[in-house]
Design a protein around this motif. Structure first.
Motif, PDB file in Angstrom:
ATOM      1  N   ARG A 526       0.798  -1.219   0.000  1.00 47.98           N
ATOM      2  CA  ARG A 526       0.000   0.000   0.000  1.00 47.98           C
ATOM      3  C   ARG A 526       0.834   1.273   0.000  1.00 47.98           C
ATOM      4  N   GLN A 527       0.401   2.218  -0.840  1.00 52.00           N
ATOM      5  CA  GLN A 527       0.959   3.557  -0.761  1.00 52.00           C
ATOM      6  C   GLN A 527      -0.009   4.328   0.124  1.00 52.00           C
ATOM      7  N   ASP A 528       0.408   5.476   0.530  1.00 54.76           N
ATOM      8  CA  ASP A 528      -0.467   6.325   1.290  1.00 54.76           C
ATOM      9  C   ASP A 528      -1.647   6.709   0.393  1.00 54.76           C
ATOM     10  N   ARG A 529      -2.872   6.669   0.965  1.00 50.08           N
ATOM     11  CA  ARG A 529      -4.068   6.903   0.149  1.00 50.08           C
ATOM     12  C   ARG A 529      -4.051   8.293  -0.484  1.00 50.08           C
ATOM     13  N   ARG A 530      -3.591   9.272   0.315  1.00 48.78           N
ATOM     14  CA  ARG A 530      -3.560  10.649  -0.210  1.00 48.78           C
ATOM     15  C   ARG A 530      -2.606  10.744  -1.410  1.00 48.78           C
ATOM     16  N   GLU A 531      -1.488  10.035  -1.265  1.00 52.39           N
ATOM     17  CA  GLU A 531      -0.481  10.063  -2.337  1.00 52.39           C
ATOM     18  C   GLU A 531      -1.061   9.457  -3.634  1.00 52.39           C
ATOM     19  N   ILE A 532      -1.759   8.313  -3.492  1.00 53.16           N
ATOM     20  CA  ILE A 532      -2.350   7.661  -4.676  1.00 53.16           C
ATOM     21  C   ILE A 532      -3.323   8.628  -5.341  1.00 53.16           C
ATOM     22  N   ARG A 533      -4.139   9.243  -4.517  1.00 49.68           N
ATOM     23  CA  ARG A 533      -5.160  10.158  -5.020  1.00 49.68           C
ATOM     24  C   ARG A 533      -4.517  11.344  -5.752  1.00 49.68           C
ATOM     25  N   GLU A 534      -3.470  11.894  -5.121  1.00 50.08           N
ATOM     26  CA  GLU A 534      -2.783  13.023  -5.763  1.00 50.08           C
ATOM     27  C   GLU A 534      -2.237  12.616  -7.123  1.00 50.08           C
ATOM     28  N   ASN A 535      -1.624  11.411  -7.152  1.00 50.96           N
ATOM     29  CA  ASN A 535      -1.067  10.932  -8.425  1.00 50.96           C
ATOM     30  C   ASN A 535      -2.160  10.752  -9.473  1.00 50.96           C
ATOM     31  N   ILE A 536      -3.309  10.203  -9.032  1.00 51.07           N
ATOM     32  CA  ILE A 536      -4.412   9.983  -9.980  1.00 51.07           C
ATOM     33  C   ILE A 536      -4.860  11.323 -10.573  1.00 51.07           C
ATOM     34  N   PHE A 537      -5.042  12.320  -9.718  1.00 51.21           N
ATOM     35  CA  PHE A 537      -5.481  13.627 -10.234  1.00 51.21           C
ATOM     36  C   PHE A 537      -4.406  14.263 -11.110  1.00 51.21           C
ATOM     37  N   LYS A 538      -3.140  14.039 -10.705  1.00 48.47           N
ATOM     38  CA  LYS A 538      -2.045  14.585 -11.519  1.00 48.47           C
ATOM     39  C   LYS A 538      -2.123  13.979 -12.934  1.00 48.47           C
ATOM     40  N   GLU A 539      -2.360  12.639 -12.976  1.00 47.60           N
ATOM     41  CA  GLU A 539      -2.452  11.965 -14.279  1.00 47.60           C
ATOM     42  C   GLU A 539      -3.639  12.502 -15.085  1.00 47.60           C
ATOM     43  N   MET A 540      -4.744  12.857 -14.376  1.00 45.12           N
ATOM     44  CA  MET A 540      -5.929  13.337 -15.105  1.00 45.12           C
ATOM     45  C   MET A 540      -5.797  14.813 -15.452  1.00 45.12           C
ATOM     46  N   GLY A 541      -4.894  15.493 -14.793  1.00 49.92           N
ATOM     47  CA  GLY A 541      -4.616  16.897 -15.133  1.00 49.92           C
ATOM     48  C   GLY A 541      -5.533  17.905 -14.470  1.00 49.92           C
ATOM     49  N   PHE A 542      -6.245  17.508 -13.417  1.00 48.78           N
ATOM     50  CA  PHE A 542      -7.021  18.502 -12.654  1.00 48.78           C
ATOM     51  C   PHE A 542      -7.203  17.988 -11.224  1.00 48.78           C
ATOM     52  N   GLN A 543      -7.808  18.810 -10.400  1.00 50.25           N
ATOM     53  CA  GLN A 543      -7.996  18.466  -8.988  1.00 50.25           C
ATOM     54  C   GLN A 543      -9.483  18.429  -8.652  1.00 50.25           C
ATOM     55  N   ALA A 544      -9.829  17.616  -7.654  1.00 52.31           N
ATOM     56  CA  ALA A 544     -11.197  17.642  -7.123  1.00 52.31           C
ATOM     57  C   ALA A 544     -11.126  17.153  -5.680  1.00 52.31           C
ATOM     58  N   GLU A 545     -12.159  17.515  -4.937  1.00 56.93           N
ATOM     59  CA  GLU A 545     -12.135  17.142  -3.511  1.00 56.93           C
ATOM     60  C   GLU A 545     -12.590  15.702  -3.296  1.00 56.93           C
ATOM     61  N   PHE A 546     -13.565  15.274  -4.109  1.00 56.30           N
ATOM     62  CA  PHE A 546     -14.122  13.921  -3.956  1.00 56.30           C
ATOM     63  C   PHE A 546     -13.930  13.112  -5.245  1.00 56.30           C
ATOM     64  N   LEU A 547     -13.732  11.809  -5.026  1.00 58.26           N
ATOM     65  CA  LEU A 547     -13.514  10.929  -6.181  1.00 58.26           C
ATOM     66  C   LEU A 547     -14.458   9.722  -6.090  1.00 58.26           C
ATOM     67  N   GLY A 548     -15.089   9.397  -7.216  1.00 64.51           N
ATOM     68  CA  GLY A 548     -15.937   8.205  -7.264  1.00 64.51           C
ATOM     69  C   GLY A 548     -15.410   7.280  -8.338  1.00 64.51           C
ATOM     70  N   VAL A 549     -15.713   5.965  -8.212  1.00 67.88           N
ATOM     71  CA  VAL A 549     -15.209   5.030  -9.209  1.00 67.88           C
ATOM     72  C   VAL A 549     -16.267   3.982  -9.579  1.00 67.88           C
ATOM     73  N   GLY A 550     -16.215   3.574 -10.843  1.00 63.30           N
ATOM     74  CA  GLY A 550     -17.020   2.451 -11.308  1.00 63.30           C
ATOM     75  C   GLY A 550     -16.098   1.562 -12.122  1.00 63.30           C
ATOM     76  N   VAL A 551     -16.202   0.247 -11.938  1.00 65.57           N
ATOM     77  CA  VAL A 551     -15.321  -0.679 -12.672  1.00 65.57           C
ATOM     78  C   VAL A 551     -16.206  -1.743 -13.333  1.00 65.57           C
TER      79      VAL A 551
END
Ligand code: F6P
Length: 749
Positions: A526-551
């Protein structure tokens, strides 16, 4: 250090050999050049002297000859001159040379004899001298000879200088090489090895994490070693975790199913018997990436659930080979050991032709049975030619299975899913001693819905060849028994949940499939959850406070458009979340040769575009639709980083995404919004249960998930995790195999 010394010594020896050979060659060349040059100069001088001396010799004028040799004595490099008579006797010689020049000097005698000039190097008073003799002829007869003595000692000095210079060069080169070697060895070998050794020790003692060590750049020669050790370390961590879990369970006398427990249980219960698992979809398919061949795990609950079971039970998994590089990776029996990184069981591939795949897989299975069993208002299509192919392919699978179980006594055969409904009958007909189960991964409809299938009886008869039929939930078992009751002559035992027909009994039972809960933590550090989230938003190129997912596989049963519409409604109703909440859909394209599936992708893309166009602000987007075959690692990052996971299936046998999300959340946070039409909703009652057709309610549930109090979230997640931990895939396999193994076939016939 030993290696450094060996390396340095070998480098010095090599350099020495190169320098010596090079010097030797230079010396020979230089010597040749200097001697030639000396010869040339001497010949020119001798020619001019001969003009003067020849008449004097002829005239036998010793006094004038003495004067001449005196004039030419000791000039620059010319040490002197001597004149000889026809027999090689000295007539006249430069005084400084007189003591050393005697009669009959060989080179002079040779030149007189051959009547040609001749020269050679010799030593006079310990010094190197070049002696050149030129015969003086009269009427072609030698009457004497003129000899020039040139100082040649500068040649030795020059050659010695070359040796000296190259020795210094060798010494300087050696010092430089030793220094560079030691620095390189220290920086690139000893340093990283020491780091790796420290990292291995930390991992071994549980202080470090089994992932790529910091401080060692990728792409070095140590990378393959590190990845092997990382893999070993992960296995070790898993084994350690399992052992700890076992010990803890023994201590608390709990009855939790773990991989280890299932393994021991299989040994005890089945006496180490192999398991034969049959499915259409294979657990590992080989694809090509450029020139390389890569093994990937296809999307879908079946392989996610069953691979961990096969890894511990060993046995043979028979499936259709559908990867473009599948044929290259099997042996002569069409088999290979998998998983590729840690082989634990055998995969046997069955090859289907294009026509077979078309009729059996795309046609009958996925345009016929799939919509028939899922009540999602997509009409089933039944074609005779598809049905013919479906029967042929089931026979092909039967042949492959019968060959595999040939030498097994009373083998256990576990058939998976709606693609192989006829297989139980085909196997039992030839091998009545085999214990055969079929597990139906999708829902079973009520008799009215099922009744539209033109081959409804044949399918039921095929399935009833099995000794055991499994569904995910009780309602599907009830529907199945009702269906048999409606369409076949048989005896239904509602107490035992059994169908008896023609002397053969088939048990019908619910086995809610699940995930390998205990492995989640160790499978990816596990990486730190905040770190994963930051990386995900960095990859998407924007920021948001809440994240939802569907797979999802992009399938019309998954309710993806309904989910997107609910998200649109959510932004309408709760505009405070605009620019604050983003929903990421990880969609794996599936069965795209079927028009309905192909059209669905466009529908989902257009819907996402429309909603994004309506709400997006700056670089922020409400929906990100990532269409690809995502790896488990990628999916897990999103599970970890999200505040909410939405599963909005319109109808689903179980839906393992819901369970995977819960299993991934070892931080105890996150909310699951779950369709009441997915089998998982029976167990995960702490999810926010929705009717996906109800857009308003789904939008409100999304809001409730994001606004939920932290304690409420934690309580719900804790309870859901307890359910999955307890009802994991090992329990599913343990229960199914126990029921199958304990069947007494003699009672059946
Ligand atoms: O869960 C139902 C199921 O059909 C599985 O049998 C299969 O593994 C999964 O969906 C994915 O579908 P497909 O094998 O058609 O890609």
């Amino acid at each position: 250090m030993k290696i450094s010394i060996r390396l340095v010594v070998s480098l010095i020896i090599t350099v020495a050999a190169v320098v010596v050979s090079f010097s030797f060659y230079s010396v020979i060349r230089e010597k040749e050049r200097l001697v030639n040059d000396l010869e040339r100069r001497t010949v020119v001088l001798a020619e001019s002297l001969k003009e003067t001396s020849a008449p004097l010799v002829k005239a036998n004028s010793a006094a004038r000859l003495n004067r001449l040799v005196k004039i030419f004595g000791d000039r620059e490099r010319l040490k002197g001159v001597a004149v000889f008579d026809a027999r090689g006797g000295v007539i006249s010689v430069t005084p400084s040379l007189a003591p050393a020049v005697s009669n009959q000097i060989p080179v002079v005698v040779d030149s007189l004899t051959d009547k040609t000039p001749s020269g050679e190097l010799m030593r006079i008073d310990g010094k190197k001298v070049y002696v050149f003799s030129m015969p003086i002829l009269s009427d072609d007869q030698p009457i004497g000879a003129l000899a020039l003595f040139q100082d040649a000692s500068y040649i030795d000095a020059r050659l010695a200088e070359i040796w000296r210079y190259n020795l210094i060069r060798f010494l300087a080169l050696s010092v430089f090489i030793v220094a560079v070697t030691l620095i390189v060895v220290r920086w690139s070998v000893e340093g990283p090895i020491a780091l790796v050794a420290r990292w291995i020790r930390d991992v071994r003692t549980g202080k470090g994490k089994p992932h790529y060590p910091a401080g060692i750049p990728k792409g070095t020669m140590l990378e393959p070693l590190i990845s092997e050790v990382t893999f070993m370390a992960k296995s070790l961590a898993m084994a350690r975790a399992r052992a700890e879990e076992e010990a803890r369970l023994r201590f608390r006398a709990e009855s939790l199913w773990t991989a280890q427990r299932l393994k021991e249980y299989m040994l005890r219960e089945l006496g180490g018997k192999k398991l034969f698992l049959v499915s259409n979809r294979e657990p590992y398919m080989h694809t090509r990436e450029g020139r390389a061949v890569k093994a990937i795990m296809p999307a879908g609950g079946l392989v996610t659930a069953l691979d961990p079971v096969m890894r511990i039970c060993d046995g043979v998994w028979i499936a259709s080979g559908s990867g473009e590089a599948d044929r290259e990776t099997v042996d002569a029996d069409d088999k290979l050991r998998v998983p590729p990184e840690e082989p634990a069981y055998t995969l046997k591939r069955v090859w289907l032709t294009k026509e077979e795949e078309d009729g059996y897989y795309y046609g009958f299975s996925n345009e016929g049975i799939w919509p028939l069993c899922h009540i999602t208002h997509t009409r089933p299509t039944f074609r005779l030619e598809d049905w013919v192919k479906y029967q042929e392919v089931n026979e092909k699978f039967a042949e492959a299975v019968l060959k595999e179980i040939e030498s097994e006594e009373s083998p256990l055969v576990l058939i998976q899913d709606y693609h192989l409904a006829l297989l139980p009958y085909l196997i039992k007909q030839k091998r009545p001693d085999a214990k055969v189960a079929i597990f139906w991964h999708i829902p079973w409809p009520n008799p009215e819905a099922y009744g539209i299938c033109p081959w409804r009886q044949e399918i039921l008869l095929g399935m009833l060849g099995a000794d055991l039929i499994g569904f995910h939930i009780q309602i599907h078992c009830n529907n199945f028994l009702d269906t048999v009751d409606r369409f076949l002559e048989s005896k239904i035992d509602w107490e035992q949940f059994m169908v008896v027909r023609g002397g053969h009994a088939t048990l019908v039972r619910p086995y809610p499939i699940s995930v390998a809960f205990e492995n989640q933590r160790e499978s990816a550090p596990r990486q730190d959850r905040r770190e994963i989230r930051e990386n995900i938003f960095k990859e998407m190129g924007f920021q948001a406070e809440f994240l939802g997912v569907g797979v999802d596989r992009i399938d019309y049963t998954k309710g993806i458009p309904e989910r997107f519409r609910a998200i649109e409604r959510f932004f309408e109703k709760y505009p405070q979340f605009i620019e604050k909440f983003t929903f990421v859909e990880l969609g794996a394209p599936s069965r795209t040769h079927i028009k309905r599936y192909h059209d669905l992708i466009s529908e989902v893309e257009e819907l996402a575009d429309r909603i994004n166009w309506r709400f997006q602000a700056g670089s922020w987007k409400p929906i990100v639709f990532l269409k690809a075959q995502h790896s488990h690692r990628t999916i897990e990052r999103f599970y970890m980083a999200s505040d909410v996971c939405i599963v909005s299936s319109l109808h689903d046998g179980m839906n393992l995404v819901a369970k995977e999300f819960v299993a991934a959340r070892d931080d105890g946070d996150g909310v699951l919004v779950l369709s009441q039409f997915a089998g998982a909703s029976r167990e995960l009652v702490d999810a926010l249960i929705i009717n996906p057709y109800d857009v308003e309610a789904t939008a409100d549930a999304t809001y409730s998930a994001l606004a939920m109090d932290r304690n409420d979230r934690a309580d719900r997640m804790r309870r859901m995790r307890a359910v999955i931990r307890e009802n994991n895939i090992y329990r599913w396999a343990g229960n199914l195999v126990t029921d199958l193994g304990r069947l007494r076939l003699s009672d059946n016939v």
